[in-house]
Design an enzyme around this catalytic site. Structure first.
Site, PDB file in Angstrom:
ATOM      1  N   TYR A  58       0.845  -1.202   0.000  1.00 45.72           N
ATOM      2  CA  TYR A  58       0.000   0.000   0.000  1.00 45.72           C
ATOM      3  C   TYR A  58       0.880   1.253   0.000  1.00 45.72           C
ATOM      4  CZ  TYR A  58      -3.623   3.336   1.229  1.00 45.72           C
ATOM      5  OH  TYR A  58      -4.483   4.398   1.209  1.00 45.72           O
TER       6      TYR A  58
ATOM      7  N   PHE B  90      -8.971  20.175 -24.124  1.00 49.27           N
ATOM      8  CA  PHE B  90      -9.482  18.818 -24.254  1.00 49.27           C
ATOM      9  C   PHE B  90     -10.738  18.745 -23.378  1.00 49.27           C
ATOM     10  CE2 PHE B  90      -9.795  14.295 -23.170  1.00 49.27           C
ATOM     11  CZ  PHE B  90     -10.019  13.838 -24.452  1.00 49.27           C
ATOM     12  N   THR B  91     -11.650  17.842 -23.716  1.00 44.20           N
ATOM     13  CA  THR B  91     -12.966  17.814 -23.037  1.00 44.20           C
ATOM     14  C   THR B  91     -12.848  17.786 -21.511  1.00 44.20           C
ATOM     15  OG1 THR B  91     -12.953  15.419 -23.346  1.00 44.20           O
ATOM     16  CG2 THR B  91     -14.213  16.709 -24.958  1.00 44.20           C
TER      17      THR B  91
ATOM     18  N   ASP C  65       0.650  19.044 -21.316  1.00 44.31           N
ATOM     19  CA  ASP C  65      -0.143  17.817 -21.279  1.00 44.31           C
ATOM     20  C   ASP C  65       0.579  16.840 -22.198  1.00 44.31           C
ATOM     21  OD1 ASP C  65      -1.860  15.719 -21.963  1.00 44.31           O
ATOM     22  OD2 ASP C  65      -3.665  16.927 -21.733  1.00 44.31           O
TER      23      ASP C  65
ATOM     24  N   LYS D  78      -2.010   6.616 -23.320  1.00 38.64           N
ATOM     25  CA  LYS D  78      -1.722   6.872 -24.733  1.00 38.64           C
ATOM     26  C   LYS D  78      -0.263   6.526 -25.062  1.00 38.64           C
ATOM     27  CE  LYS D  78      -5.527  10.023 -25.358  1.00 38.64           C
ATOM     28  NZ  LYS D  78      -5.896  10.007 -26.787  1.00 38.64           N
TER      29      LYS D  78
ATOM     30  N   ARG E 216     -16.062  14.107 -32.688  1.00 44.53           N
ATOM     31  CA  ARG E 216     -15.306  15.197 -32.078  1.00 44.53           C
ATOM     32  C   ARG E 216     -15.808  16.489 -32.704  1.00 44.53           C
ATOM     33  NH1 ARG E 216     -12.664  13.139 -27.462  1.00 44.53           N
ATOM     34  NH2 ARG E 216     -14.781  13.748 -27.060  1.00 44.53           N
TER      35      ARG E 216
ATOM     36  N   PHE F  27     -21.289  13.907 -24.352  1.00 45.93           N
ATOM     37  CA  PHE F  27     -20.949  12.975 -25.435  1.00 45.93           C
ATOM     38  C   PHE F  27     -20.775  11.550 -24.950  1.00 45.93           C
ATOM     39  CE2 PHE F  27     -16.450  12.363 -24.474  1.00 45.93           C
ATOM     40  CZ  PHE F  27     -16.142  13.497 -23.732  1.00 45.93           C
TER      41      PHE F  27
HETATM   42  N1  F0G Z   1      -5.431  15.087 -22.113  1.00 46.34           N
HETATM   43  C1  F0G Z   1      -5.445  14.646 -23.374  1.00 46.34           C
HETATM   44  C2  F0G Z   1      -4.679  15.373 -24.420  1.00 46.34           C
HETATM   45  C3  F0G Z   1      -6.203  13.510 -23.709  1.00 46.34           C
HETATM   46  O1  F0G Z   1      -6.214  13.081 -24.966  1.00 46.34           O
HETATM   47  C4  F0G Z   1      -6.919  12.833 -22.695  1.00 46.34           C
HETATM   48  C5  F0G Z   1      -7.733  11.670 -22.998  1.00 46.34           C
HETATM   49  C6  F0G Z   1      -6.865  13.340 -21.388  1.00 46.34           C
HETATM   50  C7  F0G Z   1      -6.099  14.471 -21.136  1.00 46.34           C
HETATM   51  C8  F0G Z   1      -7.613  12.687 -20.279  1.00 46.34           C
HETATM   52  O2  F0G Z   1      -6.983  11.504 -19.947  1.00 46.34           O
HETATM   53  O3  F0G Z   1      -8.718   9.755 -20.444  1.00 46.34           O
HETATM   54  O4  F0G Z   1      -6.691   9.232 -19.079  1.00 46.34           O
HETATM   55  O5  F0G Z   1      -8.491  10.660 -18.167  1.00 46.34           O
HETATM   56  N2  F0G Z   1      -8.054  11.312 -24.159  1.00 46.34           N
HETATM   57  C9  F0G Z   1      -8.830  10.122 -24.492  1.00 46.34           C
HETATM   58  C10 F0G Z   1      -9.170  10.126 -25.962  1.00 46.34           C
HETATM   59  C11 F0G Z   1     -10.012   9.887 -23.631  1.00 46.34           C
HETATM   60  O6  F0G Z   1      -9.933   9.244 -26.373  1.00 46.34           O
HETATM   61  O7  F0G Z   1      -8.656  10.931 -26.710  1.00 46.34           O
HETATM   62  P1  F0G Z   1      -7.778  10.224 -19.387  1.00 46.34           P
END
Ligand code: F0G
Length: 481
Positions: free
Chosen positions: A79, A131-132, A222, A265, A388, A454
Site C-alpha cells: 500500500y 481537451f474535453t 499535457d 496513450k 469530435r 458525449f
Molecule cells: N489530455 C489529453 C490530451 C487527452 O487526450 C486525454 C484523454 C486526457 C487528457 C484525459 O486523460 O482519459 O486518461 O483521463 N483522451 C482520451 C481520448 C479519452 O480518447 O482521446 P484520461
C-alpha cells in the site's frame, strides 16, 4: 516506421511481430443498424461484441510489449512504499529529467488535482487547445479556458507542420488583459487532440516559456501524446532530423515546469501522472493525492500498471514505437486523400480525422454532423469512431448549444493493433459512404447528461435515415457484409 518500396511508394511497416491476437467479428449490416439504434446513435454506447474494428480511441487500447507484460509480473502491491513506484520514479527521472512524480488513476485525475490546486475562480487558463475533460475540470474550478491557437489551427486542409502552436500575440494580449496574477498557468497539449492531433514545435514552446517566465507564470505540458509530438518535431522541425526522440522529449521537459499525462496513450498502459522538478508545485499538489486518488506511491493505479508504465515511458522514446501509429495514420490519410474523402491535413497523431463539415455539408451544425458521420460509418463498416464536434461541447450556462470549431469523425489508430488491410477496408467503406453521403441526415438528443454529454447522451436519427442507408449498403454488398 515507413519503408520505401522499389517502385517508390511508401508503406508503414511493423517493427514488431504479432504473437498474441484477439478475435474480432464483422456483424452483418442489419445487426449493426440495430446496435446503433440501441446505442442512441452514440458510438460510446455500443457494446464491443457489435464492433469489428474499434477506432474509438487509442486510450488504454494500444498493444503492449512483451517487456511491459513481463514487468507486470514483478509488481509490488505494498500500500505504501511500493518498489513499483520507485521503478516508475527512476524511469521518469531518466526520460523526463524530473525529480518528483505523483501517480494518479488517469489523465483527468491529474487535471482534477491541477484544477483543485491552481485554478481559482476568475482565473484564465491559456492553452493551445482544450481537451474535453481538461475544460470541464478547469471550468468547474471557476477558471476560464482560453484557446490561443494560430489561424492555421482550424483550417482542416493545411500544409502547416505545427498547427498545435500557440499564438504568441494572442497569449501576450490575454495576459495583459487579465494580469499575470489571474493566470493559473499556461497549458500546451502535445498534439491537439480535438483538432486533428496536431503538434507544437520546440521553438514555439521555448517562445511561450520566454514570454511567461518573467511574469511568474508556469508552463504545463499535457504529455499524453508526448512521444508522437516529439516524433513530429523530429520529422518537421529544422535542426532536429537527427535528434533522438529521447533527447527531444527531454528538451520539451526541460522547457516545461510541469508535465501531466494520461499514461493510456504514449505510455501504453492505464494510468496517469504529474511530474515536475519544481518542489513548490509538487508540494502544493501532493497533499491532495491521498484524498482523491490513493497513497503517494500508487495514486489509484494498480501496481502492475505502474510497472508497465515505467517500461512504457522508456519504450515510447524508441523511434519505431513513437512513429508506429503516426506512420500508419499518414498512410490511412493518404488513402483517403487519393479517394477524394475530406480529411484533416497534415496527418497528425492519434487518429485519422474526417472533416464532417465538408463530408456532409447538408447537415447543419445544430444537427451534429460529426456524430451523424460516426454513426453512419459504423452502420456501413462495423468500425467504431468517435464524434469530435458539437456533441463533445456541453451547453452554455443558458442551455444553448455551443457549436464546435470543427466537426470531425475521429478514427483512432491505437498503436500496433491494426494493419494495412484494416486501413484499406476503412478507406474503402468511407469512400462508399462519401459517394452515398446524401443518405446521411442529422441527429437530435432525446437523453442528455448535464456534463460531458458525449459520453452518455442518446440521439435519434432525424427522419430515421439509418434504415435507407443500411438498405443501400445491403443492395451494393449483400446482407452478410
Ligand atoms: N489530455 C489529453 C490530451 C487527452 O487526450 C486525454 C484523454 C486526457 C487528457 C484525459 O486523460 O482519459 O486518461 O483521463 N483522451 C482520451 C481520448 C479519452 O480518447 O482521446 P484520461
Amino acid at each position: 516506421m515507413s519503408i520505401r518500396l522499389s517502385d517508390g511508394t511508401e508503406i508503414p511497416i511493423e517493427m514488431h511481430k504479432i504473437r498474441i491476437v484477439q478475435k474480432t467479428r464483422l456483424a452483418p449490416v442489419r445487426e449493426r443498424l440495430r446496435a446503433m439504434e440501441e446505442a442512441g446513435y452514440n458510438t460510446f454506447l455500443l457494446r464491443s461484441r457489435s464492433i469489428f474494428l474499434d477506432m474509438l480511441t487509442d486510450s488504454g487500447t494500444n498493444a503492449m510489449s512483451d517487456n511491459q507484460l513481463a514487468a507486470m509480473m514483478q509488481s509490488d502491491d505494498a500500500y505504501a512504499g511500493s518498489e513499483s513506484f520507485y521503478r516508475l520514479e527512476a524511469a521518469v527521472k531518466e526520460i523526463f529529467g524530473y525529480e518528483y512524480v505523483l501517480p494518479c488513476h488517469q489523465g483527468r485525475a491529474a487535471e482534477h488535482l491541477l484544477a483543485k490546486t491552481f485554478v481559482k475562480p476568475g482565473d484564465i487558463v491559456p492553452m493551445n487547445y482544450h481537451f474535453t475533460t481538461t475544460k470541464a475540470h478547469f471550468d468547474m474550478a471557476g477558471g476560464k479556458v482560453l484557446e490561443l491557437y494560430t489561424p492555421e489551427a482550424l483550417k482542416a486542409e493545411s500544409a502547416c507542420p505545427f498547427k498545435g502552436n500557440m499564438d504568441l500575440g494572442r497569449l501576450k494580449a490575454a495576459i495583459d488583459k487579465a494580469g499575470p496574477k489571474s493566470v493559473s498557468f499556461v497549458r500546451m497539449e502535445a498534439t491537439t487532440n480535438l483538432i486533428g492531433g496536431q503538434p507544437f514545435s520546440l521553438q514555439n514552446l521555448r517562445d511561450v516559456k520566454a514570454l511567461i517566465e518573467p511574469l511568474g507564470i508556469f508552463l504545463v505540458v499535457d504529455g499524453s501524446l508526448i512521444s508522437e509530438n516529439a516524433y513530429f518535431i523530429r520529422q518537421r522541425e529544422a535542426g532536429y532530423e537527427k535528434t533522438s526522440i529521447r533527447d527531444i522529449v527531454r528538451e520539451i521537459m526541460s522547457i516545461a515546469d510541469l508535465c501531466y499525462l494520461s499514461a493510456r496513450k504514449s505510455a501504453s498502459v492505464r494510468g496517469g501522472m504529474i511530474a515536475t522538478n519544481r518542489k513548490d508545485l509538487h508540494e502544493a499538489i501532493r497533499p491532495w493525492l491521498p484524498l482523491y486518488e490513493g497513497f503517494y506511491t500508487y495514486g489509484g493505479m494498480s501496481s502492475k500498471e505502474i510497472e508497465a508504465m515505467a517500461v512504457g515511458i522508456r519504450e515510447m522514446t524508441e523511434v519505431e514505437v513513437a512513429g508506429a501509429s503516426a506512420d500508419a495514420i499518414k498512410y490511412f490519410v493518404g488513402l483517403l486523400l487519393e479517394k477524394g474523402v475530406p480529411v484533416v491535413t497534415p496527418a497528425g497523431g492519434l487518429a485519422c480525422h474526417v472533416d464532417a463539415m465538408r463530408f456532409i455539408p447538408h447537415v447543419p451544425q445544430s444537427e451534429y454532423p460529426a456524430g451523424a458521420l460516426a454513426a453512419a460509418m459504423f452502420i456501413v463498416s462495423g468500425i467504431r469512431g468517435m464524434e469530435r464536434g458539437s456533441v463533445s461541447m456541453d451547453r452554455d450556462k443558458d442551455g444553448n448549444d455551443v457549436p464546435s470549431d470543427m466537426e470531425l469523425l475521429r478514427l483512432a489508430v491505437p498503436r500496433r493493433v491494426y494493419t494495412m488491410s484494416h486501413f484499406q477496408y476503412a478507406a474503402d467503406r468511407l469512400k462508399w459512404l462519401y459517394e452515398h453521403r446524401e443518405l446521411i441526415g442529422g441527429l437530435a438528443f432525446y437523453e442528455e447528461p448535464p456534463v460531458l454529454r458525449f459520453f452518455g447522451g442518446k440521439m435519434n436519427a432525424k427522419g430515421n435515415w439509418g434504415l435507407p442507408l443500411a438498405e443501400a449498403f445491403e443492395k451494393h454488398f449483400g446482407p452478410d457484409c
